[in-house]
Design a protein around this motif. Structure first.
Motif, PDB file in Angstrom:
ATOM      1  N   THR A 339      20.946  11.201  45.483  1.00  0.00           N
ATOM      2  CA  THR A 339      21.665  10.218  44.668  1.00  0.00           C
ATOM      3  C   THR A 339      20.780   9.034  44.313  1.00  0.00           C
ATOM      4  N   ARG A 340      19.630   8.932  44.941  1.00  0.00           N
ATOM      5  CA  ARG A 340      18.693   7.844  44.667  1.00  0.00           C
ATOM      6  C   ARG A 340      17.512   8.311  43.823  1.00  0.00           C
ATOM      7  N   GLY A 341      17.549   9.595  43.397  1.00  0.00           N
ATOM      8  CA  GLY A 341      16.443  10.126  42.596  1.00  0.00           C
ATOM      9  C   GLY A 341      15.162  10.217  43.388  1.00  0.00           C
ATOM     10  N   MET A 342      15.271  10.624  44.662  1.00  0.00           N
ATOM     11  CA  MET A 342      14.096  10.662  45.523  1.00  0.00           C
ATOM     12  C   MET A 342      14.000  11.960  46.313  1.00  0.00           C
ATOM     13  N   ALA A 343      14.618  13.048  45.835  1.00  0.00           N
ATOM     14  CA  ALA A 343      14.600  14.307  46.577  1.00  0.00           C
ATOM     15  C   ALA A 343      14.637  15.502  45.635  1.00  0.00           C
ATOM     16  N   LEU A 344      13.975  16.583  46.073  1.00  0.00           N
ATOM     17  CA  LEU A 344      13.967  17.852  45.355  1.00  0.00           C
ATOM     18  C   LEU A 344      14.383  18.969  46.291  1.00  0.00           C
ATOM     19  N   ASP A 345      15.147  19.913  45.790  1.00  0.00           N
ATOM     20  CA  ASP A 345      15.404  21.176  46.472  1.00  0.00           C
ATOM     21  C   ASP A 345      14.714  22.274  45.691  1.00  0.00           C
ATOM     22  N   LEU A 346      13.878  23.065  46.364  1.00  0.00           N
ATOM     23  CA  LEU A 346      13.098  24.113  45.722  1.00  0.00           C
ATOM     24  C   LEU A 346      13.375  25.442  46.401  1.00  0.00           C
ATOM     25  N   ASP A 347      13.637  26.470  45.606  1.00  0.00           N
ATOM     26  CA  ASP A 347      13.892  27.817  46.132  1.00  0.00           C
ATOM     27  C   ASP A 347      12.770  28.743  45.668  1.00  0.00           C
ATOM     28  N   PRO A 348      11.760  28.989  46.539  1.00  0.00           N
ATOM     29  CA  PRO A 348      10.597  29.783  46.111  1.00  0.00           C
ATOM     30  C   PRO A 348      10.818  31.294  46.191  1.00  0.00           C
ATOM     31  N   ARG A 349      11.995  31.731  46.567  1.00  0.00           N
ATOM     32  CA  ARG A 349      12.206  33.165  46.785  1.00  0.00           C
ATOM     33  C   ARG A 349      12.062  33.979  45.506  1.00  0.00           C
ATOM     34  N   SER A 350      12.204  33.338  44.359  1.00  0.00           N
ATOM     35  CA  SER A 350      12.079  34.076  43.102  1.00  0.00           C
ATOM     36  C   SER A 350      10.625  34.196  42.639  1.00  0.00           C
ATOM     37  N   LEU A 351       9.712  33.503  43.299  1.00  0.00           N
ATOM     38  CA  LEU A 351       8.306  33.611  42.929  1.00  0.00           C
ATOM     39  C   LEU A 351       7.755  34.971  43.359  1.00  0.00           C
ATOM     40  N   SER A 352       6.904  35.544  42.540  1.00  0.00           N
ATOM     41  CA  SER A 352       6.250  36.810  42.873  1.00  0.00           C
ATOM     42  C   SER A 352       4.752  36.558  42.962  1.00  0.00           C
ATOM     43  N   ILE A 353       4.254  36.513  44.214  1.00  0.00           N
ATOM     44  CA  ILE A 353       2.856  36.187  44.456  1.00  0.00           C
ATOM     45  C   ILE A 353       2.254  37.259  45.358  1.00  0.00           C
ATOM     46  N   PRO A 354       1.175  37.911  44.951  1.00  0.00           N
ATOM     47  CA  PRO A 354       0.555  38.933  45.802  1.00  0.00           C
ATOM     48  C   PRO A 354       0.215  38.377  47.183  1.00  0.00           C
ATOM     49  N   GLY A 355       0.502  39.175  48.182  1.00  0.00           N
ATOM     50  CA  GLY A 355       0.178  38.784  49.550  1.00  0.00           C
ATOM     51  C   GLY A 355       1.187  37.877  50.205  1.00  0.00           C
ATOM     52  N   LYS A 356       2.278  37.528  49.507  1.00  0.00           N
ATOM     53  CA  LYS A 356       3.270  36.602  50.061  1.00  0.00           C
ATOM     54  C   LYS A 356       4.672  37.177  49.880  1.00  0.00           C
ATOM     55  N   ASP A 357       5.460  37.104  50.937  1.00  0.00           N
ATOM     56  CA  ASP A 357       6.873  37.443  50.799  1.00  0.00           C
ATOM     57  C   ASP A 357       7.691  36.150  50.742  1.00  0.00           C
ATOM     58  N   ALA A 358       9.004  36.287  50.566  1.00  0.00           N
ATOM     59  CA  ALA A 358       9.859  35.111  50.391  1.00  0.00           C
ATOM     60  C   ALA A 358       9.802  34.185  51.598  1.00  0.00           C
ATOM     61  N   ARG A 359       9.743  34.754  52.796  1.00  0.00           N
ATOM     62  CA  ARG A 359       9.688  33.942  54.012  1.00  0.00           C
ATOM     63  C   ARG A 359       8.402  33.123  54.050  1.00  0.00           C
ATOM     64  N   GLN A 360       7.294  33.722  53.698  1.00  0.00           N
ATOM     65  CA  GLN A 360       6.017  33.010  53.707  1.00  0.00           C
ATOM     66  C   GLN A 360       5.980  31.918  52.631  1.00  0.00           C
ATOM     67  N   LEU A 361       6.529  32.223  51.464  1.00  0.00           N
ATOM     68  CA  LEU A 361       6.550  31.227  50.400  1.00  0.00           C
ATOM     69  C   LEU A 361       7.409  30.027  50.782  1.00  0.00           C
ATOM     70  N   MET A 362       8.513  30.271  51.498  1.00  0.00           N
ATOM     71  CA  MET A 362       9.347  29.158  51.960  1.00  0.00           C
ATOM     72  C   MET A 362       8.512  28.233  52.853  1.00  0.00           C
ATOM     73  N   CYS A 363       7.708  28.816  53.726  1.00  0.00           N
ATOM     74  CA  CYS A 363       6.883  28.007  54.619  1.00  0.00           C
ATOM     75  C   CYS A 363       5.756  27.306  53.875  1.00  0.00           C
ATOM     76  N   VAL A 364       5.190  27.950  52.849  1.00  0.00           N
ATOM     77  CA  VAL A 364       4.144  27.312  52.055  1.00  0.00           C
ATOM     78  C   VAL A 364       4.692  26.064  51.361  1.00  0.00           C
ATOM     79  N   VAL A 365       5.884  26.196  50.769  1.00  0.00           N
ATOM     80  CA  VAL A 365       6.475  25.050  50.079  1.00  0.00           C
ATOM     81  C   VAL A 365       6.832  23.949  51.072  1.00  0.00           C
ATOM     82  N   GLU A 366       7.380  24.314  52.232  1.00  0.00           N
ATOM     83  CA  GLU A 366       7.710  23.286  53.224  1.00  0.00           C
ATOM     84  C   GLU A 366       6.455  22.553  53.681  1.00  0.00           C
TER      85      GLU A 366
END
Length: 402
Positions: A339-366
């Motif tokens: 509500t203060r314009g200071m936060a993002l929610d990102l869902d990387p599970r839709s990304l398709s990156i060789p060598g990475k699954d959805a669980r790994q991408l979640m950790c990369v973004v975090e």
């Protein structure tokens, strides 16, 4: 030639801009009660009666909101601000302005009672209140608005000048949004300078065309900074043995994965070349580990040859949220950074990156969020209130806040 009052109302509305109503009129004109002559603007509302052969006119000549820092009269408002209307009398003995009676009426059940609702004199000053529900909504709130009527009795005749609703004392979009913060009692109360049209529509998950940012431009900066760190993490393998040089043994790493990614350990970002071999598993069509020298013991592989680049804008699931929207989605706090314009929610599970699954991408973004905003300010969640490890299959987004 005297302007028609309806023309003046239309011109006044045409002057209204994003969050303020401008003061319209010819250059050099000055408004004020009790003034006349060619320099006075037409009234905003008026009523004329014949009183013993003499025309007497009651005019509402000015409406404004007392707002700190305002340089032009404004007629939009929030309930912490005072609204003012002024009137004058023409064609009668001096002093009748003191007998003008004012009445203020809320328009719609969502608009609360004014204080005061009635007063007497040449000037009306009152504050509004809100009766809007605090149950959360995906829809924009209706504007708070008031009808204002000035009346005057002169020799048995009653004059009545009325400011109709939807014309003057009515909230514009920026103040409708600001009103939500007052209604919910948030610790942060935005000013008009903190309300803006976002540079990217994907940053707006609110109910309005405008957003609030405590620090204007912060959401763009946060997205850009996190994106830079994600791409750095996806290209951080290390060249251990230069290409073309011999390694100590066929099992020697010629390309090593970068630093550990949270609880997952190092993650590879390179494809083997020549007779070099992948030292880890293959995930999503790509090597997920380091690269070994292979039978000829010569380093054939250049580190980070996949050269991965991602854009995070398309995986934004939430950025700015107004308080009503924030309540609707089930947020656990009225003072959410969203509500203060200071936060993002990102869902990387839709990304398709060789060598990475959805669980790994979640950790990369975090991890990218931790590098940008600090460890307490980047975490994985399921929904708005369930905190999870980034490698938990139930995690559906990463929340990152300044």
């Amino acid at each position: 030639m005297k302007r028609n009052p309806r023309w003046w109302l239309a011109a006044g509305l045409a002057c209204a801009v994003f969050a303020t109503a401008c003061k319209c009129g010819d250059a050099g004109e000055e408004a004020g009660p009790g003034t006349g002559g060619s320099g006075a603007p037409p009234p905003l509302a008026e009523d004329t009666k014949d009183v013993d052969g003499q025309e007497v006119t009651l005019e509402i000549v000015e409406v404004l909101t007392r707002r700190e820092g305002a340089t032009t009269p404004q007629t939009s408002f929030v309930t912490q601000e005072e609204m003012v209307a002024r009137a004058r009398v023409r064609g009668a003995a001096p002093g009748l302005e003191k007998q003008i009676r004012w009445a203020v009426k809320p328009v719609g059940t969502h608009t609360g009672s004014p204080t005061p609702a009635e007063t007497t004199g040449p000037e009306l000053a009152f504050r509004g209140s809100s009766a809007l529900p605090l149950t959360g909504s995906r829809e924009p709130n209706p504007p708070l608005e008031y009808e204002v009527v000035a009346t005057l009795d002169v020799e048995g005749r009653t004059l009545e000048a009325k400011l109709p609703p939807t014309t003057f004392i009515r909230q514009e979009e920026a103040d409708i949004l600001r009103q939500e913060y007052l209604d919910y009692g948030t610790s942060f109360r935005p000013t008009l300078t903190q309300v803006r049209v976002p540079g990217r529509s994907t940053l707006n998950r609110g109910n309005y065309s405008v957003i609030v940012e405590e620090k204007p431009g912060e959401l763009d900066r946060l997205l850009r900074d996190v994106e830079r760190e994600v791409n750095r993490l996806l290209n951080d393998d290390v060249q251990v043995v230069p290409v073309g040089k011999a390694a100590p043994s066929p099992m020697s790493l010629v390309v090593s994965p970068g630093p550990s990614v949270l609880m997952l350990g190092p993650l590879g970002d390179t494809e083997p070349q020549g007779d070099d071999v992948c030292a880890g598993a293959r995930i999503n069509g790509g090597c997920a580990g380091g690269i070994r020298a292979g039978p000829n013991r010569i380093a054939d592989t250049r580190a980070n040859n996949r050269d991965t680049r991602v854009t995070l804008e398309r995986i934004i699931t939430s950025a700015y949220r107004n308080p009503q929207r924030n309540k609707f989605i089930g947020s656990g706090t009225i003072n959410s950074r969203h509500t203060r314009g200071m936060a993002l929610d990102l869902d990387p599970r839709s990304l398709s990156i060789p060598g990475k699954d959805a669980r790994q991408l979640m950790c990369v973004v975090e991890l990218a969020g931790i590098r940008v905003a600090g460890e307490p300010n980047s975490f994985s969640e399921n929904g708005p209130v369930t905190f999870l490890d980034c490698n938990d299959p139930a995690a559906d987004h990463v929340h990152i806040q300044r």
